[in-house]
Design a protein around this motif. Structure first.
Motif, PDB file in Angstrom:
ATOM      1  N   SER A  89       0.824  -1.206   0.000  1.00  0.00           N
ATOM      2  CA  SER A  89       0.000   0.000   0.000  1.00  0.00           C
ATOM      3  C   SER A  89       0.860   1.258   0.000  1.00  0.00           C
ATOM      4  O   SER A  89       0.615   2.190  -0.767  1.00  0.00           O
ATOM      5  CB  SER A  89      -0.911   0.008   1.235  1.00  0.00           C
ATOM      6  N   LEU A  90       1.870   1.278   0.870  1.00  0.00           N
ATOM      7  CA  LEU A  90       2.733   2.451   0.954  1.00  0.00           C
ATOM      8  C   LEU A  90       3.511   2.658  -0.344  1.00  0.00           C
ATOM      9  O   LEU A  90       3.580   3.762  -0.875  1.00  0.00           O
ATOM     10  CB  LEU A  90       3.718   2.295   2.125  1.00  0.00           C
ATOM     11  N   ALA A  91       4.092   1.572  -0.842  1.00  0.00           N
ATOM     12  CA  ALA A  91       4.883   1.684  -2.067  1.00  0.00           C
ATOM     13  C   ALA A  91       4.021   2.141  -3.232  1.00  0.00           C
ATOM     14  O   ALA A  91       4.428   2.964  -4.038  1.00  0.00           O
ATOM     15  CB  ALA A  91       5.526   0.339  -2.393  1.00  0.00           C
ATOM     16  N   ARG A  92       2.786   1.610  -3.277  1.00  0.00           N
ATOM     17  CA  ARG A  92       1.912   1.966  -4.394  1.00  0.00           C
ATOM     18  C   ARG A  92       1.547   3.450  -4.374  1.00  0.00           C
ATOM     19  O   ARG A  92       1.680   4.151  -5.355  1.00  0.00           O
ATOM     20  CB  ARG A  92       0.633   1.125  -4.336  1.00  0.00           C
ATOM     21  N   CYS A  93       1.095   3.947  -3.217  1.00  0.00           N
ATOM     22  CA  CYS A  93       0.619   5.331  -3.166  1.00  0.00           C
ATOM     23  C   CYS A  93       1.765   6.304  -3.413  1.00  0.00           C
ATOM     24  O   CYS A  93       1.593   7.335  -4.062  1.00  0.00           O
ATOM     25  CB  CYS A  93      -0.054   5.639  -1.832  1.00  0.00           C
ATOM     26  N   VAL A  94       2.958   5.977  -2.923  1.00  0.00           N
ATOM     27  CA  VAL A  94       4.103   6.865  -3.118  1.00  0.00           C
ATOM     28  C   VAL A  94       4.558   6.856  -4.565  1.00  0.00           C
ATOM     29  O   VAL A  94       4.778   7.897  -5.177  1.00  0.00           O
ATOM     30  CB  VAL A  94       5.264   6.462  -2.192  1.00  0.00           C
ATOM     31  N   MET A 120       5.662   5.784 -17.944  1.00  0.00           N
ATOM     32  CA  MET A 120       4.350   5.136 -18.023  1.00  0.00           C
ATOM     33  C   MET A 120       3.531   5.456 -16.772  1.00  0.00           C
ATOM     34  O   MET A 120       4.080   5.608 -15.685  1.00  0.00           O
ATOM     35  CB  MET A 120       4.510   3.626 -18.175  1.00  0.00           C
ATOM     36  N   ALA A 121       2.230   5.569 -16.945  1.00  0.00           N
ATOM     37  CA  ALA A 121       1.356   5.970 -15.833  1.00  0.00           C
ATOM     38  C   ALA A 121       0.538   4.786 -15.328  1.00  0.00           C
ATOM     39  O   ALA A 121      -0.087   4.073 -16.114  1.00  0.00           O
ATOM     40  CB  ALA A 121       0.420   7.089 -16.280  1.00  0.00           C
ATOM     41  N   PRO A 122       0.504   4.571 -14.000  1.00  0.00           N
ATOM     42  CA  PRO A 122      -0.295   3.487 -13.429  1.00  0.00           C
ATOM     43  C   PRO A 122      -1.796   3.791 -13.507  1.00  0.00           C
ATOM     44  O   PRO A 122      -2.205   4.945 -13.572  1.00  0.00           O
ATOM     45  CB  PRO A 122       0.161   3.442 -11.962  1.00  0.00           C
ATOM     46  N   ASN A 123      -2.587   2.759 -13.501  1.00  0.00           N
ATOM     47  CA  ASN A 123      -4.044   2.871 -13.468  1.00  0.00           C
ATOM     48  C   ASN A 123      -4.482   3.513 -12.153  1.00  0.00           C
ATOM     49  O   ASN A 123      -4.096   3.071 -11.076  1.00  0.00           O
ATOM     50  CB  ASN A 123      -4.639   1.466 -13.609  1.00  0.00           C
ATOM     51  N   THR A 124      -5.312   4.546 -12.239  1.00  0.00           N
ATOM     52  CA  THR A 124      -5.872   5.186 -11.039  1.00  0.00           C
ATOM     53  C   THR A 124      -7.406   5.125 -11.039  1.00  0.00           C
ATOM     54  O   THR A 124      -8.044   5.705 -10.167  1.00  0.00           O
ATOM     55  CB  THR A 124      -5.438   6.662 -10.953  1.00  0.00           C
ATOM     56  N   PRO A 127     -10.333  -1.517 -11.814  1.00  0.00           N
ATOM     57  CA  PRO A 127     -10.127  -2.744 -12.593  1.00  0.00           C
ATOM     58  C   PRO A 127     -10.784  -2.796 -13.968  1.00  0.00           C
ATOM     59  O   PRO A 127     -10.480  -3.674 -14.758  1.00  0.00           O
ATOM     60  CB  PRO A 127     -10.711  -3.833 -11.675  1.00  0.00           C
ATOM     61  N   THR A 128     -11.686  -1.872 -14.264  1.00  0.00           N
ATOM     62  CA  THR A 128     -12.310  -1.880 -15.593  1.00  0.00           C
ATOM     63  C   THR A 128     -11.403  -1.260 -16.644  1.00  0.00           C
ATOM     64  O   THR A 128     -11.733  -1.268 -17.830  1.00  0.00           O
ATOM     65  CB  THR A 128     -13.657  -1.124 -15.570  1.00  0.00           C
ATOM     66  N   PHE A 129     -10.271  -0.702 -16.221  1.00  0.00           N
ATOM     67  CA  PHE A 129      -9.321  -0.094 -17.144  1.00  0.00           C
ATOM     68  C   PHE A 129      -8.040  -0.926 -17.193  1.00  0.00           C
ATOM     69  O   PHE A 129      -7.805  -1.766 -16.324  1.00  0.00           O
ATOM     70  CB  PHE A 129      -8.984   1.337 -16.710  1.00  0.00           C
ATOM     71  N   ALA A 130      -7.240  -0.691 -18.213  1.00  0.00           N
ATOM     72  CA  ALA A 130      -5.940  -1.364 -18.303  1.00  0.00           C
ATOM     73  C   ALA A 130      -5.094  -1.007 -17.078  1.00  0.00           C
ATOM     74  O   ALA A 130      -5.228   0.074 -16.506  1.00  0.00           O
ATOM     75  CB  ALA A 130      -5.222  -0.924 -19.580  1.00  0.00           C
ATOM     76  N   TRP A 131      -4.238  -1.914 -16.676  1.00  0.00           N
ATOM     77  CA  TRP A 131      -3.488  -1.739 -15.424  1.00  0.00           C
ATOM     78  C   TRP A 131      -2.358  -0.715 -15.547  1.00  0.00           C
ATOM     79  O   TRP A 131      -1.843  -0.230 -14.549  1.00  0.00           O
ATOM     80  CB  TRP A 131      -2.927  -3.083 -14.968  1.00  0.00           C
ATOM     81  N   LEU A 132      -1.996  -0.359 -16.764  1.00  0.00           N
ATOM     82  CA  LEU A 132      -0.901   0.579 -16.978  1.00  0.00           C
ATOM     83  C   LEU A 132      -1.142   1.344 -18.272  1.00  0.00           C
ATOM     84  O   LEU A 132      -1.698   0.806 -19.223  1.00  0.00           O
ATOM     85  CB  LEU A 132       0.417  -0.197 -17.060  1.00  0.00           C
ATOM     86  N   ASP A 133      -0.735   2.618 -18.309  1.00  0.00           N
ATOM     87  CA  ASP A 133      -0.899   3.430 -19.519  1.00  0.00           C
ATOM     88  C   ASP A 133       0.472   3.810 -20.086  1.00  0.00           C
ATOM     89  O   ASP A 133       1.104   4.745 -19.598  1.00  0.00           O
ATOM     90  CB  ASP A 133      -1.699   4.696 -19.209  1.00  0.00           C
ATOM     91  N   PRO A 134       0.945   3.085 -21.108  1.00  0.00           N
ATOM     92  CA  PRO A 134       2.253   3.385 -21.698  1.00  0.00           C
ATOM     93  C   PRO A 134       2.260   4.653 -22.535  1.00  0.00           C
ATOM     94  O   PRO A 134       3.328   5.213 -22.801  1.00  0.00           O
ATOM     95  CB  PRO A 134       2.533   2.160 -22.582  1.00  0.00           C
ATOM     96  N   ILE A 303      13.631   3.073 -13.588  1.00  0.00           N
ATOM     97  CA  ILE A 303      13.243   2.608 -14.901  1.00  0.00           C
ATOM     98  C   ILE A 303      11.808   2.131 -14.958  1.00  0.00           C
ATOM     99  O   ILE A 303      11.259   1.939 -16.017  1.00  0.00           O
ATOM    100  CB  ILE A 303      14.173   1.475 -15.399  1.00  0.00           C
ATOM    101  N   THR A 304      11.187   1.933 -13.808  1.00  0.00           N
ATOM    102  CA  THR A 304       9.766   1.618 -13.813  1.00  0.00           C
ATOM    103  C   THR A 304       9.205   1.819 -12.413  1.00  0.00           C
ATOM    104  O   THR A 304       9.951   1.921 -11.455  1.00  0.00           O
ATOM    105  CB  THR A 304       9.533   0.178 -14.298  1.00  0.00           C
ATOM    106  N   LEU A 305       7.901   1.896 -12.310  1.00  0.00           N
ATOM    107  CA  LEU A 305       7.283   2.278 -11.054  1.00  0.00           C
ATOM    108  C   LEU A 305       6.220   1.305 -10.600  1.00  0.00           C
ATOM    109  O   LEU A 305       5.665   0.559 -11.398  1.00  0.00           O
ATOM    110  CB  LEU A 305       6.669   3.681 -11.199  1.00  0.00           C
ATOM    111  N   THR A 306       5.968   1.318  -9.325  1.00  0.00           N
ATOM    112  CA  THR A 306       5.019   0.388  -8.712  1.00  0.00           C
ATOM    113  C   THR A 306       3.591   0.672  -9.150  1.00  0.00           C
ATOM    114  O   THR A 306       3.194   1.809  -9.275  1.00  0.00           O
ATOM    115  CB  THR A 306       5.084   0.503  -7.183  1.00  0.00           C
ATOM    116  N   TYR A 307       2.856  -0.409  -9.368  1.00  0.00           N
ATOM    117  CA  TYR A 307       1.404  -0.281  -9.500  1.00  0.00           C
ATOM    118  C   TYR A 307       0.798  -1.156  -8.426  1.00  0.00           C
ATOM    119  O   TYR A 307       1.125  -2.324  -8.306  1.00  0.00           O
ATOM    120  CB  TYR A 307       0.920  -0.722 -10.863  1.00  0.00           C
TER     121      TYR A 307
END
Length: 307
Positions: A89-94, A120-124, A127-134, A303-307
């Motif tokens: 939870s902490l890693a995701r929100c940060v 790339m942007a994480p899904n905010t 679940p009805t959307f893709a998990w990541l936006d490249p 190089i990449t971020l938590t979702y």
């Protein structure tokens, strides 16, 4: 180092520890409230509200500085053996906030391979959307250029007559690949959009919905060498249908290119049967397959971020 400048506001370690401890206590209480029958629904709802509020506060605080972001991640990882759920939870929100407040137009002074993945942007939205936006990386001209360069690297010695992109996000990346190669671009469309004679193919997309795609009949000819491009290959159903369309008309699929090719059954089939290219480092492939990324760094470069 990113070229953009951000003011840093160091936060006292005691306050940081207090936030971590409060988060752990709330997570434990939330878990207990869901398992024990003697917790009332109103009590459970209150605890869940406080837990979400705490994450929102941490999320807001994380915007203050890169220093705060790094320290929360480090401490959360330290707590992992004790309470993995609060770590997540902490890693995701940060990390979501870190990603979203990065200057999308900034370019690192040292552009390591795959540096653009951090854009790339994480899904905010759920679940009805893709998990990541490249597609966020396309806003950075250098990121887009480097992404295309990496995708074309395996095909340097291959003859390509035409680039074909899949509706819709494959149009952006495919057109960029075609421009770089100095070749034409063919749009493989969702059914019902072309006003001319077409060949169609049914397929099941990543959301398990039955769809149809089509391609015009006046371009693809026997022997024409085509490079297929899409933004992302998850289940492989969409790309496999595009391959079938190209080959049904006698053209040759030189290869397949996408920002990511997940190791699903369909993704593996494509990798086994066709030359392919993607931008995901081998060490991150397993995380992409799980659709859950952790904050990783290569020589201190995100190089990449938590979702």
């Amino acid at each position: 180092m990113m070229s953009n400048h951000q003011t840093k506001h160091p936060i006292h370690s005691r306050g940081l520890w207090e936030c971590i401890v409060v988060g752990i206590l709330l997570q434990i209480m939330l878990s207990l409230s869901k398992k024990k029958k003697y917790w009332s629904n109103s009590c459970q709802n209150t605890i869940e509200y406080l837990h979400n509020l705490h994450l929102a506060i941490l999320s807001a605080l994380s915007c203050l500085s890169d220093l705060w972001c790094r320290r929360v991640i480090q401490l959360a990882q330290h707590w992992n053996p004790i309470c993995s759920s609060v770590t997540t939870s902490l890693a995701r929100c940060v990390c979501v906030n870190y990603c979203l407040r990065m200057d999308v137009l900034a370019v690192p002074t040292d552009r390591q391979k795959g540096w653009y993945l951090s854009l790339m942007a994480p899904n905010t939205k759920g679940p009805t959307f893709a998990w990541l936006d490249p597609s966020r990386l396309y806003c950075n001209s250098q990121a887009l250029a480097d992404c295309v360069k990496d995708l074309l690297s395996p095909f340097q010695n291959d003859s390509v007559d035409l680039v074909a992109g899949i509706d819709a996000m494959g149009f952006i990346l495919g057109a960029s690949v075609a421009t770089t190669l100095g070749k034409g671009f063919l749009a493989i469309r969702k059914a019902g959009h072309l006003c001319i004679a077409t060949q169609s193919q049914q397929y099941t997309d990543y959301s398990c919905r039955e769809k149809n795609m089509e391609v015009r009949l006046d371009v693809l000819k026997p022997g024409l060498r085509v490079l297929l491009v899409d933004q992302w290959i998850e289940t492989g159903g969409t790309m496999k249908a595009a391959i079938q369309l190209v080959e049904q008309l006698g053209a040759i699929v030189v290869g397949v290119a996408a920002v990511a090719i997940e190791n699903t059954e369909g993704g593996k089939w494509i990798k086994e049967h066709y030359k392919h290219a993607h931008c995901i480092p081998e060490k991150l492939q397993e995380q992409f397959d799980r659709q859950h990324l952790e904050l990783l760094r290569v020589e201190n470069t995100p190089i990449t971020l938590t979702y």
